[in-house]
Design an enzyme around this catalytic site. Structure first.
Site, PDB file in Angstrom:
ATOM      1  CG  ASP A  36     -33.197  22.844  -7.276  1.00 10.55           C
ATOM      2  OD1 ASP A  36     -32.913  22.279  -8.342  1.00 10.55           O
ATOM      3  OD2 ASP A  36     -32.850  22.418  -6.160  1.00 10.55           O
ATOM      4  CD  GLU A 243     -35.214  15.872 -10.149  1.00 10.85           C
ATOM      5  OE1 GLU A 243     -35.285  15.366  -9.018  1.00 10.85           O
ATOM      6  OE2 GLU A 243     -34.124  16.175 -10.669  1.00 10.85           O
TER       7      GLU A 243
HETATM    8  O1  FUB Z   1     -31.673  20.349  -5.440  1.00 12.62           O
HETATM    9  C1  FUB Z   1     -32.001  19.029  -5.100  1.00 12.62           C
HETATM   10  C2  FUB Z   1     -32.777  18.370  -6.206  1.00 12.62           C
HETATM   11  O2  FUB Z   1     -32.029  18.378  -7.409  1.00 12.62           O
HETATM   12  C3  FUB Z   1     -34.053  19.049  -6.575  1.00 12.62           C
HETATM   13  O3  FUB Z   1     -35.079  18.856  -5.639  1.00 12.62           O
HETATM   14  C4  FUB Z   1     -34.287  18.443  -7.899  1.00 12.62           C
HETATM   15  O4  FUB Z   1     -35.264  19.065  -8.663  1.00 12.62           O
HETATM   16  C5  FUB Z   1     -32.909  18.527  -8.510  1.00 12.62           C
HETATM   17  O5  FUB Z   1     -32.665  19.780  -9.087  1.00 12.62           O
END
Ligand code: FUB
Length: 344
Positions: A36, A243
């Site tokens: 991320d 997301e």
């Molecule tokens: O790293 C945890 C979660 O996985 C992140 O918040 C999302 O964007 C995904 O990459």
């Protein structure tokens, strides 16, 4: 973010398909797992704010409980291609009074001599909130505010500084990120994902206060529209938001980019102001090894770079990822060439 059987199938197919293919980039660091990445250029150096993936021994579930991260490390580089330095622990869970677990994707911002680390974590009631911690240097250490940002929820904060000095936070993530439980900024466990033909859930944006510690306004939904000006439906899951929001500006236009989640693309949409609406333009990154995909985009020395992650180093373990970087290119019409993370 969620993991289920189809993810294993996808991962397998990428790995099989990828037998004669080579990754276009290598992990920036290999001694820890990182994911991320939110990259920024502060004081002439590149600083990357990633999640710090760990094997916590928590079984996989649909809520992403196995993403049980407990701290943040900041990675710095003098330039693209130079050594990536791990600057150690910048903030840890035990120093955040309101947070119980799962320090997920962070971002950072600079204003008036201070650095701000924004991060999501689950509070003791099991609900994700977004917090902020303040430091004197880009690498921390950061001191967390005692409470999460009022009115914040869900995951994946990304903070954008506009040319007029305003800062905006983009956020939201469905499935494990809990966005499906909200309508009009209110949580209700009974709220669910829209039905396939209904409009997909939308990411949120809120301007930050001058002190960078709170929302200056009630979060607003960001409209991502197709070429006909229509919102995507839930079943258009190769284009709708899931997301990993990011915002950058290129030649006066605002580019909102995001992960489609269960179809594993990083897509983008273009608008005329930080609140949108944004019109879908295409894909920036094809699926990577691993279920999740997440990114940031940063200009360095006149070139544009995509910071992203994959699970190659862990041989495909979804929650053990590594941050990478690759150059991206714009066409004359402002569209972005799609990057394939693996090449023959
Ligand atoms: O790293 C945890 C979660 O996985 C992140 O918040 C999302 O964007 C995904 O990459």
């Amino acid at each position: 973010m969620k993991t289920f059987c189809i993810s294993s199938l996808l991962l397998l197919s990428i790995q099989l398909f990828g037998q004669d293919k080579k990754a276009i980039s290598q992990p920036l660091v290999k001694h820890i797992y990182t994911a991320d990445p939110s990259a920024h250029f502060f004081n002439g150096k590149i600083y990357i704010y990633p999640s710090h993936d760990i094997e916590a021994g928590i079984p996989f579930d649909d809520l992403g409980s196995h993403f049980a991260m407990k701290d943040y490390h900041v990675i710095s580089m003098d330039s693209i291609g130079s050594e990536a330095v791990d600057n150690g622990v910048a903030l840890q869970l035990s120093d955040v009074p309101w947070a119980e677990k799962q320090m997920w994707a962070p971002d950072a911002a600079y204003k008036d001599g201070k650095y701000y680390l924004y991060f999501p974590a689950k509070a003791y009631d099991g609900i994700f909130k977004i917090g902020v911690a303040v430091g004197d240097t880009p690498t921390g250490p950061f001191t967390a505010q005692p409470e999460a940002i009022k009115g914040s929820y869900s995951i994946d904060p990304a903070v954008f500084e506009d040319e007029d000095g305003s800062y905006y936070m983009y956020f939201g993530g469905i499935w494990g990120g809990q966005l499906q439980n909200y309508r009009n900024n209110e949580f209700d466990q009974a709220n669910e994902l829209p039905k396939p033909g209904e409009p997909a859930l939308l990411p949120l944006v809120a301007k930050l206060t001058d002190d960078m510690l709170e929302f200056a306004e009630t979060p607003r939904e960001i409209q991502i529209l197709d070429e006909q000006g229509e919102l995507f439906s839930e079943q258009q899951n190769d284009k709708r938001f899931f997301e990993a929001a990011w915002l950058h500006k290129y030649k006066g236009k605002y580019y909102f980019s995001y992960s489609t989640g269960d179809t594993h693309f990083i897509c983008y949409a273009i608008g005329d102001n930080p609140y949108g609406p944004f019109t879908y333009r295409g894909r920036i990154l094809n699926p990577v090894v691993g279920w999740t995909t997440h990114h940031s985009i940063c200009e360095l020395g006149g070139k544009w770079y995509l910071f992203y992650h994959d699970s190659s180093l862990s041989n495909g373990v979804t929650h053990l990822r590594s941050v990478k970087v690759a150059e991206i290119k714009y066409r004359d019409d402002g569209s972005i060439e799609t990057l394939d993370p693996y090449k023959p």
